[in-house]
Design a protein around this motif. Structure first.
Motif, PDB file in Angstrom:
ATOM      1  N   PHE A  33       0.864  -1.277  -0.015  1.00  0.00           N
ATOM      2  CA  PHE A  33      -0.095   0.242  -0.060  1.00  0.00           C
ATOM      3  C   PHE A  33       0.812   1.331   0.006  1.00  0.00           C
ATOM      4  O   PHE A  33       0.131   2.197  -0.441  1.00  0.00           O
ATOM      5  CB  PHE A  33      -0.975  -0.089   1.237  1.00  0.00           C
ATOM      6  CG  PHE A  33      -2.041  -1.108   1.143  1.00  0.00           C
ATOM      7  CD1 PHE A  33      -2.761  -1.253  -0.079  1.00  0.00           C
ATOM      8  CD2 PHE A  33      -2.114  -2.046   2.220  1.00  0.00           C
ATOM      9  CE1 PHE A  33      -3.658  -2.041  -0.158  1.00  0.00           C
ATOM     10  CE2 PHE A  33      -3.449  -2.998   1.941  1.00  0.00           C
ATOM     11  CZ  PHE A  33      -3.996  -2.968   0.939  1.00  0.00           C
ATOM     12  N   THR A  34       1.935   1.392   0.639  1.00  0.00           N
ATOM     13  CA  THR A  34       2.677   2.504   0.701  1.00  0.00           C
ATOM     14  C   THR A  34       3.392   2.922  -0.649  1.00  0.00           C
ATOM     15  O   THR A  34       3.981   1.693  -1.088  1.00  0.00           O
ATOM     16  CB  THR A  34       3.543   2.570   2.007  1.00  0.00           C
ATOM     17  OG1 THR A  34       4.640   1.569   2.005  1.00  0.00           O
ATOM     18  CG2 THR A  34       2.874   2.586   3.117  1.00  0.00           C
ATOM     19  N   ASN A  85      -0.189  -2.567  -5.376  1.00  0.00           N
ATOM     20  CA  ASN A  85      -1.580  -2.059  -5.085  1.00  0.00           C
ATOM     21  C   ASN A  85      -2.326  -2.085  -6.535  1.00  0.00           C
ATOM     22  O   ASN A  85      -2.776  -1.020  -6.931  1.00  0.00           O
ATOM     23  CB  ASN A  85      -1.681  -0.782  -4.459  1.00  0.00           C
ATOM     24  CG  ASN A  85      -3.105  -0.165  -4.045  1.00  0.00           C
ATOM     25  OD1 ASN A  85      -3.968  -1.231  -4.122  1.00  0.00           O
ATOM     26  ND2 ASN A  85      -3.067   0.859  -3.415  1.00  0.00           N
ATOM     27  N   ASP A  91      -8.561  -0.399  -2.383  1.00  0.00           N
ATOM     28  CA  ASP A  91      -7.932   0.598  -1.801  1.00  0.00           C
ATOM     29  C   ASP A  91      -8.447   1.915  -2.453  1.00  0.00           C
ATOM     30  O   ASP A  91      -8.057   2.193  -3.800  1.00  0.00           O
ATOM     31  CB  ASP A  91      -6.511   0.732  -1.783  1.00  0.00           C
ATOM     32  CG  ASP A  91      -5.668   1.539  -0.875  1.00  0.00           C
ATOM     33  OD1 ASP A  91      -6.611   2.483  -0.228  1.00  0.00           O
ATOM     34  OD2 ASP A  91      -4.516   1.658  -1.068  1.00  0.00           O
ATOM     35  N   ALA A  92      -9.070   2.811  -2.052  1.00  0.00           N
ATOM     36  CA  ALA A  92      -9.596   3.968  -2.372  1.00  0.00           C
ATOM     37  C   ALA A  92      -8.295   5.019  -2.843  1.00  0.00           C
ATOM     38  O   ALA A  92      -8.367   5.958  -3.631  1.00  0.00           O
ATOM     39  CB  ALA A  92     -10.538   4.777  -1.560  1.00  0.00           C
ATOM     40  N   ARG A  93      -7.129   4.812  -2.068  1.00  0.00           N
ATOM     41  CA  ARG A  93      -6.076   5.693  -2.371  1.00  0.00           C
ATOM     42  C   ARG A  93      -5.326   5.222  -3.536  1.00  0.00           C
ATOM     43  O   ARG A  93      -3.965   5.589  -3.676  1.00  0.00           O
ATOM     44  CB  ARG A  93      -5.182   5.887  -1.082  1.00  0.00           C
ATOM     45  CG  ARG A  93      -5.866   6.188   0.231  1.00  0.00           C
ATOM     46  CD  ARG A  93      -4.984   5.734   1.399  1.00  0.00           C
ATOM     47  NE  ARG A  93      -4.947   4.415   1.594  1.00  0.00           N
ATOM     48  CZ  ARG A  93      -4.245   3.856   2.614  1.00  0.00           C
ATOM     49  NH1 ARG A  93      -3.482   4.616   3.235  1.00  0.00           N
ATOM     50  NH2 ARG A  93      -4.094   2.435   2.499  1.00  0.00           N
ATOM     51  N   PHE A  94      -5.702   4.213  -4.320  1.00  0.00           N
ATOM     52  CA  PHE A  94      -4.903   3.508  -5.239  1.00  0.00           C
ATOM     53  C   PHE A  94      -4.273   4.487  -6.235  1.00  0.00           C
ATOM     54  O   PHE A  94      -4.859   5.570  -6.642  1.00  0.00           O
ATOM     55  CB  PHE A  94      -5.800   2.635  -5.990  1.00  0.00           C
ATOM     56  CG  PHE A  94      -5.286   1.868  -7.407  1.00  0.00           C
ATOM     57  CD1 PHE A  94      -4.158   1.293  -7.498  1.00  0.00           C
ATOM     58  CD2 PHE A  94      -5.483   2.462  -8.626  1.00  0.00           C
ATOM     59  CE1 PHE A  94      -3.635   0.808  -8.782  1.00  0.00           C
ATOM     60  CE2 PHE A  94      -5.210   2.249  -9.936  1.00  0.00           C
ATOM     61  CZ  PHE A  94      -4.178   1.305  -9.913  1.00  0.00           C
ATOM     62  N   ASN A  95      -2.877   4.230  -6.577  1.00  0.00           N
ATOM     63  CA  ASN A  95      -2.325   5.174  -7.578  1.00  0.00           C
ATOM     64  C   ASN A  95      -1.340   4.156  -8.170  1.00  0.00           C
ATOM     65  O   ASN A  95      -0.605   3.468  -7.706  1.00  0.00           O
ATOM     66  CB  ASN A  95      -1.458   6.379  -6.830  1.00  0.00           C
ATOM     67  CG  ASN A  95      -0.809   7.106  -7.739  1.00  0.00           C
ATOM     68  OD1 ASN A  95      -1.136   7.161  -8.904  1.00  0.00           O
ATOM     69  ND2 ASN A  95      -0.172   8.225  -7.097  1.00  0.00           N
TER      70      ASN A  95
END
Length: 258
Positions: A33-34, A85, A91-95
């Protein structure tokens, strides 16, 4: 059993002084995730990344066991094989940092199968030093033919691909992962291609790039700063018996994940 709310280091005193027995901490360990964990935009970067995560996985031994000994026994209630990710709607923060377009290529690769399996074994070996683990998740609604990342989040698919060995070997962290992440350059006419690195446990000539060396150094430094102790896995790999500091509760943990 209480979840640590992703702030495991803030619970030690509270748990230690609670007047209750049969109290346990649930923690979730992910590598997906990070940005510093997942960012890569080429195949060699992807390969460096899985090698780095194989090393990092064994490094969690001290942090998890420190929580068990200083507060309460730890159960790893979520983990996966993902180092990217790239799972839709997870994950709504997906990039996408460039890490997703090549995921499907891994599924037919013997090299990736070897390293993903190593990554799985290393995580299970560490988590079984404590109360055990539960994988996220048994199955997914996503079509794995359309969503290749599903193989890294579904226990069922991971077993079918051979990524997870259901005999649950416990010795993965006794040796280093194979350091063969470098892509071989095309051989020039009349010159032999550079041989690949040897078996697990053998000394490797090449090291990770400066980027991943920095990542590994930063993670190791953070773990050392948080833990402040060394833990030698002296307990039996099939049955754990110990008395967590300050709790006076003898734990006997059978082998096997959830």
């Amino acid at each position: 059993i209480l979840h640590d709310s992703f702030r495991p280091n803030q619970w030690h005193t509270l748990f230690k002084n609670m007047p209750y027995d049969n109290l346990f901490m649930d923690t979730h360990v992910y590598h997906a995730f990070t940005p510093e964990y997942i960012a890569s935009d080429n195949e060699e970067g992807d390969r460096q990344k899985i090698f780095a995560h194989e090393k990092i996985a064994c490094g969690y031994t001290g942090a998890l066991h420190y929580t068990t000994c200083s507060a309460v026994p730890v159960f790893v209630g979520e983990w996966s094989l993902a180092i990217d990710n790239c799972m839709p709607h997870l994950d709504a923060r997906f990039n996408d940092y460039g890490q997703c377009p090549r995921i499907s290529q891994r599924l037919a690769s013997d090299w990736w199968a070897k390293h993903i399996s190593s990554f799985a074994r290393r995580q299970m070996a560490v988590y079984e030093q404590e109360l055990g683990w539960a994988f996220w998740t048994w199955k997914l609604l996503a079509d794995p033919a359309k969503v290749p990342s599903a193989h890294f989040w579904s226990f069922k698919l991971a077993v079918e691909k051979g990524y997870i060995d259901t005999s649950f070997p416990m010795d993965a962290c006794n040796h280093n992962p194979v350091e063969d992440w470098q892509l071989q350059p095309p051989a020039t006419e009349g010159a032999a291609a550079t041989p690949s690195a040897g078996d697990e446990g053998a000394a490797e000539a090449a090291g990770p790039s400066a980027v991943w060396a920095a990542v590994l150094g930063a993670v190791a430094g953070a773990v050392a700063a948080v833990v402040g102790v060394r833990y030698a896995p002296l307990l039996s790999p099939r049955r754990r018996e110990y008395t967590p500091v300050g709790r006076g509760v003898e734990m006997s943990v059978p082998h096997g994940g959830v």
